[in-house]
Enzyme design. Structure first.
Site, short mmCIF file in Angstrom:
data_model
loop_
_atom_site.label_atom_id
_atom_site.label_comp_id
_atom_site.label_asym_id
_atom_site.label_seq_id
_atom_site.Cartn_x
_atom_site.Cartn_y
_atom_site.Cartn_z
N TYR A 2 0.83 -1.21 0.00
CA TYR A 2 0.00 0.00 0.00
C TYR A 2 0.87 1.26 0.00
O TYR A 2 0.62 2.21 -0.76
CB TYR A 2 -0.89 -0.05 1.24
CG TYR A 2 -1.87 1.08 1.40
CD1 TYR A 2 -3.06 1.12 0.66
CD2 TYR A 2 -1.64 2.12 2.30
CE1 TYR A 2 -3.97 2.15 0.82
CE2 TYR A 2 -2.54 3.15 2.47
CZ TYR A 2 -3.70 3.16 1.73
OH TYR A 2 -4.60 4.18 1.89
N LYS A 31 1.15 4.26 -2.74
CA LYS A 31 0.84 5.66 -2.42
C LYS A 31 2.04 6.57 -2.65
O LYS A 31 1.89 7.73 -3.03
CB LYS A 31 0.32 5.77 -0.98
CG LYS A 31 -1.03 5.06 -0.77
CD LYS A 31 -2.10 5.62 -1.70
CE LYS A 31 -3.47 5.03 -1.43
NZ LYS A 31 -4.50 5.59 -2.33
P1 NAI Z 1 -13.36 2.44 1.17
O1 NAI Z 1 -12.87 1.05 1.29
O2 NAI Z 1 -14.34 2.95 2.16
O3 NAI Z 1 -13.96 2.65 -0.31
C1 NAI Z 1 -13.24 2.23 -1.42
C2 NAI Z 1 -13.97 2.61 -2.69
O4 NAI Z 1 -13.16 2.20 -3.81
C3 NAI Z 1 -15.31 1.91 -2.85
O5 NAI Z 1 -16.19 2.81 -3.48
C4 NAI Z 1 -15.01 0.73 -3.80
O6 NAI Z 1 -16.11 0.36 -4.59
C5 NAI Z 1 -13.92 1.35 -4.66
N1 NAI Z 1 -13.03 0.35 -5.24
C6 NAI Z 1 -12.28 -0.61 -4.61
N2 NAI Z 1 -11.61 -1.34 -5.50
C7 NAI Z 1 -11.92 -0.84 -6.72
C8 NAI Z 1 -11.55 -1.17 -8.05
N3 NAI Z 1 -10.71 -2.17 -8.32
N4 NAI Z 1 -12.08 -0.45 -9.07
C9 NAI Z 1 -12.94 0.57 -8.82
N5 NAI Z 1 -13.33 0.93 -7.60
C10 NAI Z 1 -12.82 0.23 -6.56
O7 NAI Z 1 -12.02 3.34 1.14
P2 NAI Z 1 -11.75 4.82 1.69
O8 NAI Z 1 -11.26 4.73 3.08
O9 NAI Z 1 -12.88 5.71 1.37
O10 NAI Z 1 -10.48 5.21 0.81
C11 NAI Z 1 -10.57 6.00 -0.36
C12 NAI Z 1 -9.16 6.39 -0.80
O11 NAI Z 1 -8.53 7.12 0.26
C13 NAI Z 1 -8.24 5.20 -1.08
O12 NAI Z 1 -7.39 5.50 -2.17
C14 NAI Z 1 -7.43 5.08 0.20
O13 NAI Z 1 -6.18 4.47 -0.03
C15 NAI Z 1 -7.28 6.54 0.58
N6 NAI Z 1 -6.96 6.77 1.96
C16 NAI Z 1 -7.82 6.40 2.98
C17 NAI Z 1 -7.49 6.65 4.29
C18 NAI Z 1 -8.39 6.27 5.43
O14 NAI Z 1 -7.97 6.48 6.58
N7 NAI Z 1 -9.59 5.77 5.20
C19 NAI Z 1 -6.21 7.27 4.64
C20 NAI Z 1 -5.39 7.61 3.53
C21 NAI Z 1 -5.77 7.38 2.24
#
Ligand code: NAI
Length: 254
Positions: free
Chosen positions: A162, A166
């Site tokens: 991951y 990133k």
């Molecule tokens: P989440 O797990 O709640 O949602 C993930 C979303 O991505 C969902 O809508 C899912 O359908 C979609 N998704 C997953 N695999 C996919 C694929 N192969 N093709 C298309 N869509 C796909 O994740 P969250 O927490 O909302 O994270 C969103 C972004 O923020 C990610 O890039 C994550 O790495 C980043 N992030 C999140 C943090 C956190 O603390 N939650 C911290 C730092 C970065």
């Protein structure tokens, strides 16, 4: 207003969490928000979540299209953008948000865990930027915002795949920013810290408490905290900002 007059916003991974908040925040009358979503798990549950995102976009006055498409699959990405172009003929904003984790200590990490994360988190944005940037360069305008992570800058045990993805997206952001600047297209990244979503809900309580202790502002972030930074970078007000990484982490990283 015809489809061609609509501002087109594309968000990857919009069915839940941060992506959903970004879709809602960028939605307004005259804007068509396209988002994709995908899971190797329960498709029905993901589709119900996507319907909820559509409702939120529409409540904000925008037009909504949610499409089941895997960002790691070139043909599905092509088809997703074809639907955007057929409806609007333009792309004003691309937010590369879709991301996954497959955590494991480096010595135990399976090749499939490495590949899955790199495919979704880094190849996905590459595929989407390649298509969207061609359109934006012709328009001589566009905004690309990539969702990175604080760990891409500081590292994190148990997340080599991951973190590599990133850190990679930050390098991708800076290179794309340099390649497209002369065409009026800006490319920036937002690096969230610890945000309350489904992704972090599965972390053990001990890990969550340790993270919380490192946040000077004393609370986890919300998807809306991240979406506000994306809204700014996607706006006219950010016209003179490119190649930057904005940390939204409550001061976790300074
Ligand atoms: P989440 O797990 O709640 O949602 C993930 C979303 O991505 C969902 O809508 C899912 O359908 C979609 N998704 C997953 N695999 C996919 C694929 N192969 N093709 C298309 N869509 C796909 O994740 P969250 O927490 O909302 O994270 C969103 C972004 O923020 C990610 O890039 C994550 O790495 C980043 N992030 C999140 C943090 C956190 O603390 N939650 C911290 C730092 C970065």
């Amino acid at each position: 207003m015809t489809g061609e007059d609509q501002r087109a916003v594309v968000v990857t991974g919009g069915s839940r969490g941060i992506g959903r908040a970004i879709c809602r925040t960028l939605a307004r009358p005259g804007t068509h928000v396209f988002f994709n979503y995908y899971t190797p798990g329960d498709r029905q549950e993901e589709e119900a979540a996507a319907d909820e995102t559509c409702k939120l976009i529409e409540s904000a006055g925008g037009k909504a299209t949610g499409i089941w498409a895997n960002v790691a699959d070139k043909d599905q990405v092509k088809d997703f953008f074809k639907q955007v172009m057929d409806a609007c003929g333009r792309i004003d904003v691309l937010v590369n948000n879709a991301g996954i984790t497959r955590d494991n200590l480096l010595v135990r990490m399976k090749e499939s865990e490495w590949d899955d994360v790199l495919e979704v988190n880094l190849k996905g944005p590459f595929l989407c930027i390649q298509i969207a940037a061609r359109v934006m360069m012709k328009q001589r305008s566009g905004r690309i915002v990539n969702i990175a992570s604080i760990v891409g800058v500081v590292g994190n045990p148990g997340q080599a795949n991951y973190v590599a993805s990133k850190a990679g997206i930050i390098g991708l952001t800076k290179t794309a920013a340099r390649e497209y600047a002369s065409r009026g297209v800006t490319v920036n990244a937002v690096a969230p810290g610890f945000i309350e979503t489904d992704m972090t809900a599965k972390l053990p309580e001990k890990v969550k408490a340790a993270m919380l202790a490192q946040i000077p502002l004393g609370r986890p972030g919300t998807p809306d905290d991240v979406a506000a930074a994306v809204r700014f970078l996607a706006s006219e007000d950010a016209a003179y900002i490119t190649g930057q990484v904005i940390h939204v982490s409550g001061g976790m990283y300074m």
